[in-house]
Scaffold this active site. Structure first.
Site, mmCIF file in Angstrom:
data_model
loop_
_atom_site.group_PDB
_atom_site.id
_atom_site.type_symbol
_atom_site.label_atom_id
_atom_site.label_comp_id
_atom_site.label_asym_id
_atom_site.label_seq_id
_atom_site.Cartn_x
_atom_site.Cartn_y
_atom_site.Cartn_z
ATOM 1 C CE LYS A 16 29.033 2.681 7.286
ATOM 2 N NZ LYS A 16 28.373 3.622 8.238
ATOM 3 C CE1 TYR A 73 28.173 2.040 3.551
ATOM 4 C CE2 TYR A 73 28.460 -0.296 4.000
ATOM 5 C CZ TYR A 73 27.891 0.920 4.313
ATOM 6 O OH TYR A 73 27.051 1.011 5.394
#
Length: 399
Positions: A122, A118
């Site tokens: 990002k 994750y």
């Protein structure tokens, strides 16, 4: 101003949309210089036509779209990097170099427990935006958000606070493995206010010292200046105290701007219907009734007193306790006399002219319903909760 919001149906998107729509409609007049002509609301089910028109005409873009809980880890990159690429390509296609905001995450620091798929997705999205800024000259505002909380946040998804609020409000079990774990939390209304400041060219820049935000006027990143660092144990303790209000009527301290105030508002948004209405204990006799409404830990309590026609209540005094009597319906007479004195202070009161009358320490006092037909309704505030072990209440008629 025309504004595109991607991820408009998500937690942040919904709150931002409602705030901007209120400004556009004139219901929110706190930003008089901000003129909003149109909101383009795009989400995963949005049409290509909508996205094309928005990318051509938007004066500001909030890119809130992203993937938080995919079934497969590789979907992180597809959802967080892939859509961002598509969005920027469309803006390039239309030659639109308006400011664009990116909703990133503190996990993009890739430090410690944040080093995962994750966070990497990002981080990749951030670098894509910075490269876009170099190529086009378009202003890019990259925000690395910590944990978010507030109304409309989805429980059992990606917010422990939302899950705790929902479960405690609904008397469901919660699991806290380590109460000492500290979270940095950002309240949704603080975030939305920063987004509005961004539209007005007043956003806050920052840099990062590890995972810590350092506000800096020439920073590469942007940040919401107000966050709260609290432990899981502190969050649960507060929520349990909120949940206990229905039984104790004791309101936890919620100072202006505090984490407790923001958490209480969040907690209330998860209450089930059966807890929205609270049955209060009415202490009734042939004179009328007395009902405690609200108690506070440090600032006394509020009650409502109903006196039947012709009834006199009170005729007692206090050493230290003092009160406000506020008649909201009916007509009455409040009398006070200093202990040891013959002088009586008379105050005629009415719901037609609402006044607050001090009940003075060292003065015996009463309240008389002057009507032969109507009840007298009085709101009473005392500077301390009633303590049956030390009632500080002494009977003595006024006259």
């Amino acid at each position: 101003m025309k504004i595109l919001i991607t991820g408009a149906k998500g937690f942040v998107g919904k709150n931002l949309t409602e705030a901007l729509q209120a400004i556009a409609d004139g219901r929110d007049k706190t930003h008089p210089d901000l003129k909003i002509e149109q909101l383009y609301l795009y989400d995963i089910d949005g049409t290509e036509e909508l996205l094309n028109e928005a990318c051509e005409k938007a004066d500001f873009v909030f890119n809130l779209a992203g993937v938080n809980r995919p079934q497969n880890p590789e979907e992180f990159m597809q959802g967080n990097f892939g859509f961002a690429s598509k969005l920027l390509d469309k803006l390039k296609e239309y030659g639109n170099t308006c400011p664009i905001m990116l909703s990133s995450s503190i996990q993009a620091t890739l430090i410690g427990r944040y080093d995962g798929e994750y966070g990497r997705s990002k981080k990749a999205g951030e670098e894509l935006f910075f490269e876009y800024q170099k190529q086009t000259g378009a202003p890019v505002l990259v925000y690395r958000f910590p944990n978010l909380f507030g109304k409309w946040c989805r429980p059992n998804y990606n917010s422990a606070v939302a899950t705790f609020c929902n479960n405690i409000a609904n008397d469901l079990p919660i699991t806290v493995n380590d109460p000492s774990v500290q979270l940095e939390l950002l309240y949704i209304d603080d975030l939305v206010e920063e987004m509005i400041l961004a539209l007005e060219g007043k956003a806050h820049r920052c840099e990062f010292d590890g995972i810590d935000t350092v506000l800096k006027e020439d920073g590469r990143y942007y940040a919401v200046p107000t966050t709260h660092k609290v432990t899981l144990g502190e969050i649960v303790e507060l929520l349990q105290s909120f949940n206990n209000y229905n039984k104790s009527l004791v309101m936890t301290e919620i100072p202006l701007g505090s984490f407790a105030k923001k958490l209480y508002s969040t907690f209330l948004s998860y209450l089930p219907k059966e807890k929205v209405c609270i049955d209060l204990k009415m202490n009734e006799d042939n004179r009328g009734s007395f009902t405690e409404l609200l108690k506070t830990q440090k600032c006394g309590q509020v009650s409502v007193n109903i006196s039947k026609p012709g009834i006199t209540k009170g005729n007692h005094w206090h050493n230290t306790k003092w009160e406000f009597f506020i008649v909201v319906s009916g007509k009455g007479l409040i009398q006070q006399r200093k202990i040891g004195s013959d002088e009586v202070l008379n105050f005629e009161v009415s719901g037609d002219k609402i006044q607050a009358i001090y009940m003075l320490p060292g003065y015996t006092h009463n309240i008389i319903n002057l009507s032969d037909t109507e009840n007298l309704v009085t709101i009473m505030w005392a500077n301390e909760q009633f303590d049956p072990t030390k009632p500080d209440t002494y009977f003595e008629v006024v006259e």
